[in-house]
Enzyme design. Structure first.
Site, mmCIF file in Angstrom:
data_model
loop_
_atom_site.group_PDB
_atom_site.id
_atom_site.type_symbol
_atom_site.label_atom_id
_atom_site.label_comp_id
_atom_site.label_asym_id
_atom_site.label_seq_id
_atom_site.Cartn_x
_atom_site.Cartn_y
_atom_site.Cartn_z
ATOM 1 N N SER A 153 32.838 33.924 19.018
ATOM 2 C CA SER A 153 32.869 35.507 18.987
ATOM 3 C C SER A 153 34.237 36.007 19.476
ATOM 4 C CB SER A 153 31.750 36.006 19.874
ATOM 5 O OG SER A 153 31.411 37.266 19.761
ATOM 6 N N ASP A 176 24.952 39.182 10.228
ATOM 7 C CA ASP A 176 25.392 39.137 11.874
ATOM 8 C C ASP A 176 25.421 40.506 12.157
ATOM 9 O OD1 ASP A 176 26.730 39.369 14.279
ATOM 10 O OD2 ASP A 176 28.001 37.511 13.717
ATOM 11 N N HIS A 205 24.199 36.258 14.778
ATOM 12 C CA HIS A 205 25.457 36.142 15.432
ATOM 13 C C HIS A 205 25.333 34.905 16.752
ATOM 14 C CE1 HIS A 205 29.370 37.649 17.489
ATOM 15 N NE2 HIS A 205 28.732 37.313 18.649
#
Length: 326
Positions: A143, A271, A299
Site C-alpha cells: 500500500s 480494491d 486491498h
C-alpha cells in the site's frame, strides 16, 4: 510468470476480501514470527526501528533477504507482514520490516513523521541494508509503502540496481489523488477513512506535545477525511503546499516509465481504495515493470483456500516472481 488470483466462492466482493484478510484469515501455519529489533539513528537526528525475523538464526548470512515496507499505520504485526514472514521462512530467506517513523510503537523525535512519497527514507534504509547484506536483496512495499518504494525506483533509474535485485508493490495507491478521493467517499469514508483517522489523530496530537505550535489542534481534530488530515498535518510537515500538491508530487505513477530494475505491481481491480481506472497500463510503465491486475483481491486481501482461508498464496506468488526475475 503470471499470477491471476481467484477469490474463494465464500468471500465475494472487494470490501469483504479486504476486511476478512486483515481481521480473520490465517496469517501463518508454522511458528509465530519472532522479531529482533534494531534502532538506527537517521542522518537528521531521528531514528527508525527495524524488525528482523529471528526464527532463522541458522540461515547463511548471504541467503536472500526481503525488506518489507508496511502500509499506512502498519508494522511488523500487520497481517501481510506476518504472511510474508511465513513465506520467507519457508524459502530460507532473511526478512526485515523497517518501520516508518512513529509506527514502531514509540513516537519519533523529529517534527516530521512519514508520508506516501517518502522515497528518500526508503532509499536510505535500503542502502544501509545493502551495506550489511552480501546476498540477494529484494524489497516489497505494501500500500503506502509500495508507492514510496516505486517512487524511489523511478527516481533512481539504473542506479537502483546497485542496491536491490528486484522490487514489488502490493495494493499500492500509485495515483494518490484517485485513491485519496476513493477512500474519502461513500461507504469507504465510514469503513476505512474513519479507521485510519482513529489512530492518525492521536499520533499527531502526541507530536504536537513534542512541538507546540506545529499545527492547529482544533483543525486537526475536526478533520473528517484523509484529505482534511493531510491538509493540516501531512502536507505542511513534509514540505508540500497542501494536500493537492502532496498527492500529486508524491504519487509513483508518473515515474513508472523510468524504472530500470525488475518491478512487479500487483493491484486487484476491485480494491475499494484504488479505482481500477487509475491503474497504469503497460504503455505507461517501463519494460522492467510487470503488471498483475486480477479482478479480485480487495486491498491487501488475497485470502485463499477453504474456509477459513489463509494468506499464503499472495506472498508465495510475489516472492516466486522475484526468484525468477531478480
Amino acid at each position: 510468470m503470471i499470477w491471476d488470483y481467484q477469490a474463494p466462492w465464500w468471500l465475494p466482493g472487494g470490501n469483504a476480501q479486504t476486511i476478512y484478510a486483515a481481521k480473520l484469515a490465517r496469517r501463518y501455519s508454522g511458528p509465530d514470527p519472532k522479531w529482533t529489533r534494531e534502532r538506527w539513528d537517521t542522518p537528521d537526528g531521528d531514528f527508525v526501528d527495524v524488525d528482523w525475523r529471528s526464527n532463522d538464526n541458522s540461515l547463511p548470512k548471504d541467503a536472500p533477504l526481503l525488506a518489507l515496507f508496511h502500509g499506512l499505520e502498519g508494522s511488523s504485526s500487520s497481517h501481510y507482514a506476518q504472511a510474508f514472514a511465513e513465506e520467507t521462512h519457508k524459502r530460507g530467506w532473511h526478512m526485515a520490516v523497517p518501520h516508518f517513523r512513529g509506527c514502531s510503537g514509540e513516537i519519533n523525535w523529529a517534527p516530521r513523521a512519514y508520508h506516501s512519497g517518502d522515497f528518500e527514507e526508503v532509499g536510505w534504509i535500503l542502502s544501509r541494508i545493502r551495506q550489511q547484506h552480501r546476498g540477494h536483496l529484494f524489497a516489497v512495499g505494501i500500500s503506502l509503502g509500495g508507492n514510496a518504494l516505486m517512487r524511489w525506483a523511478g527516481e533512481m533509474g539504473q542506479s537502483a540496481r546497485q542496491v536491490v535485485d528486484g522490487i514489488a508493490s502490493v495494493s499500492s495507491p500509485i495515483d494518490l489523488t484517485a485513491s485519496g478521493n476513493a477512500i474519502d467517499a461513500g461507504i469507504n469514508k465510514v469503513l476505512y477513512a474513519r479507521m485510519f483517522l482513529g489512530t492518525m489523530k492521536p499520533r499527531a496530537m502526541e507530536k504536537l506535545k513534542q512541538f507546540p505550535g506545529l499545527f492547529d489542534p482544533q483543525e486537526l481534530m475536526a478533520a473528517q477525511s484523509l484529505y482534511e488530515f493531510d491538509q493540516v498535518f501531512t502536507a505542511p510537515l513534509h514540505g508540500f503546499k497542501n494536500t493537492d500538491d502532496y498527492w500529486e508530487r508524491a504519487s509513483a505513477k508518473p515515474g513508472l516509465s523510468r524504472v530500470q530494475i525488475p518491478a512487479l505491481l500487483l493491484n486487484a481491480r476491485n480494491d475499494p481504495f484504488i479505482p481500477a481506472s487509475s491503474l497504469p497500463t503497460q504503455a505507461q510503465v517501463s519494460d522492467w515493470v510487470k503488471l498483475w491486475q486480477p479482478a479480485a483481491g480487495g486491498h491487501v486481501g488475497f485470502a485463499s483456500g477453504a474456509f477459513p482461508g489463509d494468506l499464503q498464496e499472495m506472498p508465495w506468488a510475489v516472492t516466486e516472481w522475484m526468484t525468477q526475475h531478480g
